[in-house]
Every structure is written in C-alpha cells, then in structure tokens.
Design an enzyme around this catalytic site. Sequence first.
Site, PDB file in Angstrom:
ATOM      1  N   GLN A  94      19.983 -81.935 -21.866  1.00 33.68           N
ATOM      2  CA  GLN A  94      19.527 -80.751 -21.145  1.00 33.68           C
ATOM      3  C   GLN A  94      18.036 -80.481 -21.325  1.00 33.68           C
ATOM      4  O   GLN A  94      17.466 -79.666 -20.605  1.00 33.68           O
ATOM      5  CB  GLN A  94      20.337 -79.542 -21.595  1.00 33.68           C
ATOM      6  N   HIS A  97      26.357 -84.099 -27.967  1.00 34.63           N
ATOM      7  CA  HIS A  97      26.432 -82.973 -27.031  1.00 34.63           C
ATOM      8  C   HIS A  97      26.599 -83.559 -25.623  1.00 34.63           C
ATOM      9  O   HIS A  97      25.743 -83.437 -24.766  1.00 34.63           O
ATOM     10  CB  HIS A  97      25.172 -82.108 -27.146  1.00 34.63           C
ATOM     11  N   GLU A 142      31.430 -78.396 -28.487  1.00 33.17           N
ATOM     12  CA  GLU A 142      32.415 -77.872 -27.539  1.00 33.17           C
ATOM     13  C   GLU A 142      33.431 -78.918 -27.064  1.00 33.17           C
ATOM     14  O   GLU A 142      33.539 -79.190 -25.854  1.00 33.17           O
ATOM     15  CB  GLU A 142      31.716 -77.249 -26.322  1.00 33.17           C
ATOM     16  N   ASN A 152      30.432 -71.087 -30.413  1.00 31.04           N
ATOM     17  CA  ASN A 152      29.683 -70.750 -29.200  1.00 31.04           C
ATOM     18  C   ASN A 152      30.455 -69.646 -28.504  1.00 31.04           C
ATOM     19  O   ASN A 152      31.586 -69.861 -28.054  1.00 31.04           O
ATOM     20  CB  ASN A 152      29.590 -71.956 -28.257  1.00 31.04           C
ATOM     21  N   GLU A 180      25.768 -70.774 -30.348  1.00 29.16           N
ATOM     22  CA  GLU A 180      25.269 -70.454 -29.001  1.00 29.16           C
ATOM     23  C   GLU A 180      25.769 -69.076 -28.600  1.00 29.16           C
ATOM     24  O   GLU A 180      26.943 -68.751 -28.831  1.00 29.16           O
ATOM     25  CB  GLU A 180      25.785 -71.445 -27.940  1.00 29.16           C
ATOM     26  N   SER A 216      20.971 -77.280 -16.628  1.00 29.26           N
ATOM     27  CA  SER A 216      22.263 -76.662 -16.927  1.00 29.26           C
ATOM     28  C   SER A 216      23.450 -77.383 -16.267  1.00 29.26           C
ATOM     29  O   SER A 216      24.254 -76.770 -15.570  1.00 29.26           O
ATOM     30  CB  SER A 216      22.204 -75.183 -16.526  1.00 29.26           C
ATOM     31  N   TRP A 217      23.549 -78.690 -16.499  1.00 31.21           N
ATOM     32  CA  TRP A 217      24.681 -79.496 -16.005  1.00 31.21           C
ATOM     33  C   TRP A 217      24.901 -79.298 -14.503  1.00 31.21           C
ATOM     34  O   TRP A 217      23.954 -79.372 -13.742  1.00 31.21           O
ATOM     35  CB  TRP A 217      25.963 -79.194 -16.810  1.00 31.21           C
ATOM     36  N   LYS A 276      20.199 -72.000 -13.265  1.00 30.33           N
ATOM     37  CA  LYS A 276      20.885 -71.065 -14.182  1.00 30.33           C
ATOM     38  C   LYS A 276      20.050 -71.056 -15.464  1.00 30.33           C
ATOM     39  O   LYS A 276      20.124 -71.958 -16.280  1.00 30.33           O
ATOM     40  CB  LYS A 276      22.307 -71.543 -14.455  1.00 30.33           C
ATOM     41  N   TYR A 312      18.646 -69.754 -19.027  1.00 24.46           N
ATOM     42  CA  TYR A 312      19.104 -69.089 -20.247  1.00 24.46           C
ATOM     43  C   TYR A 312      17.961 -68.870 -21.251  1.00 24.46           C
ATOM     44  O   TYR A 312      18.177 -68.279 -22.305  1.00 24.46           O
ATOM     45  CB  TYR A 312      20.125 -69.975 -20.954  1.00 24.46           C
TER      46      TYR A 312
HETATM   47  C1  NOJ Z   1      27.697 -74.431 -23.722  1.00 32.03           C
HETATM   48  C2  NOJ Z   1      27.131 -75.786 -23.800  1.00 32.03           C
HETATM   49  O1  NOJ Z   1      27.089 -76.246 -25.120  1.00 32.03           O
HETATM   50  C3  NOJ Z   1      25.777 -75.930 -23.159  1.00 32.03           C
HETATM   51  O2  NOJ Z   1      25.514 -77.272 -23.000  1.00 32.03           O
HETATM   52  C4  NOJ Z   1      25.748 -75.144 -21.868  1.00 32.03           C
HETATM   53  O3  NOJ Z   1      24.626 -75.371 -21.104  1.00 32.03           O
HETATM   54  C5  NOJ Z   1      25.944 -73.689 -22.212  1.00 32.03           C
HETATM   55  N1  NOJ Z   1      27.264 -73.552 -22.743  1.00 32.03           N
HETATM   56  C6  NOJ Z   1      25.755 -72.721 -21.073  1.00 32.03           C
HETATM   57  O4  NOJ Z   1      26.797 -72.800 -20.150  1.00 32.03           O
END
Ligand code: NOJ
Length: 467
Positions: free
Chosen positions: A15, A114, A159, A288, A374, A427-428, A434, A436
């Site tokens: 990321q 990750h 996660e 998280n 997180e 953000s995937w 998005k 943060y």
């Molecule tokens: C959890 C994940 O670890 C992270 O990669 C992701 O971008 C965030 N949540 C926000 O959704």
Amino acid sequence: MKRQFLWGSATASYQCEGAWEEDGKGPSMWDDYFHHVNPNAVSGDVACDFYHHYEEDLQMMQDSHQNTLRLSLSWPRIFPNEDQRVNQRGVEFYHRVLDSMIAKGIEPNVTLYHWDLPAYLQKKGGWLNRETAFAFAQYADFCFREFGSKIRIWVTLNEPYYSTQCMYGSGNYPPNEKSGQKFATAIYHYVLASALAVQKFRQYENIGEIGIVADVHPCYGVDESEACQRAVYLADQLYNGCILDPVLKGHFPQALIEALSTTYDFSFMRQEDEAIIKQGIVDFIGLNYYNRSYIRPYQSGPSMVAHNNAGIRDAKKEDEEVKRVMVVKDLFEKIEDPNGTFTEWDFEIYPQGIYQICMEVTRKYGNVPIYITENGIGLHETLDNGTVHDDARISFVEQHLHYLLQAKADGADIRGYYMWSTMDLYSWMNGNEKRYGLVYVDFKTQKRYPKKSFAWYRDFIDAHQDI
Ligand code: NOJ
C-alpha cells in the site's frame, strides 16, 4: 521498569512502497492481478512511493512525536523467485528504513505478511495449499536472523480473517472466488503459518516479542432472545474466535466447527498440526478495530458477503426492513443498524466497540498484552490551501481514544495505538480515493501535506506521554 506507551501509525508494503519491480523485487499476487487480470483498475505499482520517500515520511513521523511505526516487509521483495535466492537489494532497503527509524527514535513494529504473497506461491494455490504455510515459516526465519537485532516487535500475519473473507468469501480480492470451503481452508493455513513462524521465532534469544494482527468485530445482538444470543455467539466465533482462539489458546473454536461441519469438509485440519498450533501461541495480540457487527439469527437465502468499494453510501435494503451485509446460512446474519452512523464505504462508526473488544479479549484470554495496530477512518478528501481540514477524522479518533483509555483504566493491558494510516496509502480495491492518512499525498506529484489531524495527533500524544 514501566514501558513507554507506543503512539504511532501504520502502513503496509504493497500500500505504500511502490517500486513494484525495482532493485530485483519479484511480482506479488497483486502485481499479477492488476497487470494480467484486471488491468483497468488502479494498482499499487507506485502507491505513495515510500520506497523513495521513506526519509521524508519518517521525518514527518518524528515531527509529530510518534514513537513507533507499524510497517510490513514485502515477501517478494526479499524472495522474488521460486529458487529462494535472497534479493540482497531488497534486504538492504529494509535495513536502510529500519536504521533511519531507530535513529529517529521510532520503534519498528514489523508485520511479515500484509497480503502481498509472492506470485509464484499464488500460482501453486496460495493459501489453499498447505505448503504456503511452510514457505512462510522459512521466509520468517530468514527475517528473524537478518533483522533480529533491529526489530523488537514482530507480527506474523495481518488480518487473516478479513483477507480470507475477501479472497474466498466475497471474491472482492484476488483470486476472486466465492467458496465457503476455500474460505475455511485458507484461514486454517494462515493459522498454521503463523504457528510455524512462532516456532522458528522461539529458537532465537533476545529477539523481542511476536504477535499476530487480527481484524476484530465485537458482536452485538439485535435483541436479547435466545436465538439471537446463539447467533451472536457463533458470529463472534467466526469473526473473532477463529483467529484469537488458536493463537491465544492453541485450538480452534469447537462450537463453530461443529456448526459448520454439516456443510463443509474439515479434513484439511490434520492431527499432526495440533501440536504445532498449540506451540504457536503468541506473546501479544494486535487488534485492528474499525467497526462492530450487528447480528440477528439466520432468516433466509444462501451465504453471502456484500462490499462497497464505490465510496458512495449504499443503504440499499434487500428486504423490507434492513440491509444485510453478510449471511452465513443457517447460523446468523450481519445487518446494518438502521439507527447507525456510517461512512461513505458503509463502515459503521461505533467508538464504544473498541472498549468492548479490548475488555472481551482481556477477559477471555487472560490479560494478554494488546496493541491497537489499526484504527482510523477512510474519507474522500481534497487539498484546501495546502492542507486538509479533516475534522471528521479528529472526532473519530478522539472518540475511539476516549474508549480505549477507559479500557486501559479498567485493566486491559494496552501497550500501544497505531492510527491507520501514517500518510494516504493505496487502498486495495478502493484505489487511491479512500484516504486514511495523517498526511495528504498528491499521488501525481508525490508531494506530502500534513492534514489538520497531524497536529492534533501530535498534541494528543504530548498530552498522553505518561499513561
Ligand atoms: C485493514 C488492512 O490491514 C489495511 O490494509 C486496509 O487498508 C485497512 N484495513 C483499511 O481498510
């Protein structure tokens, strides 16, 4: 001696790093996916180019008085090919980053995985293949040996529940499948991988502590009925217990497996793994926390999970009363609370949940040390005179920290807090929109602009040094 509380923020290799093929890095499953399967989507090829901007980013962290950064290592940057030859230039990059952090008084909290699985392992079945767990342990062992003198806080996986749900439950992440059977298999191999890595870790002395990062979802029932309590119990075992139980108690939650075993085949759980999983108990748990789960008994229809990647609040109801977010056939349904407050990506904002989950974990798992690895809010944001007035983020974090400090005061052994994220990251499936971060990133120029929350967090940290 009292340990200093860790106040920081978090990132992840895919990321933030960019440099997807620089200095000998091999492709991850995400690189393959964006280059070959879904070339029109926004990829993390460049992301916020931490690979070339890490000095500036770490300097900003120091300027905002953060004393820790959670980051991850990219497995395919270190082992790019199946031949398992180490990519020395990738290793040197991480040494440079770690050295710079240490010089700045920023404690590394390092996640080994990750989600950026080497593409060569994905091609052989990824987390459906138990060999991936053994390959992970080899990679982890290398990292313990190589970076062990610089890292005191290690995390095996990030996660495992949520990433598996996205890969095999909702099909939101590559390989985009929807299969409960595969979902269960992948979770199991993740847990096995973590346990195997912990076993390797125990062979080293003086190398710090090891944990895992779980996405946690405190479960609340829509009412007090017996049926609802049963649904909440099973939902909690799926969302929280299926990772927390094995890594903190050494075995999977039995009631959940019994409830699912009429539908799924659990023969992937081998007897010889039981001892490994028992020995895989971690030293601390990373939580998280983003939102809670609002649960009712199962009503109808097949299992399903919904995702909102569009960033436009979607309150669409499937039936006459509520919006269903997830259904586990015969067990429970997760729904939206009609009175809840939600982000544009349908994340409920529920600050008291952080208190509940910290206290539940403390109660169930014997006062285990906790890091909040997180917590944060994704927003659409634009620059305004060189900054972003992110009052919504400040309010979100302030409320969550209020409840977190309350849990600490009530006995939870909370040792650190990491805001997601250090700066705006890729953000995937939500691409770059998005946001943060505490720092705004202009993804075209790669210029950084501290947001209003950056100074707010610095002042909050200053006021809470000695907790
Ligand atoms: C959890 C994940 O670890 C992270 O990669 C992701 O971008 C965030 N949540 C926000 O959704």
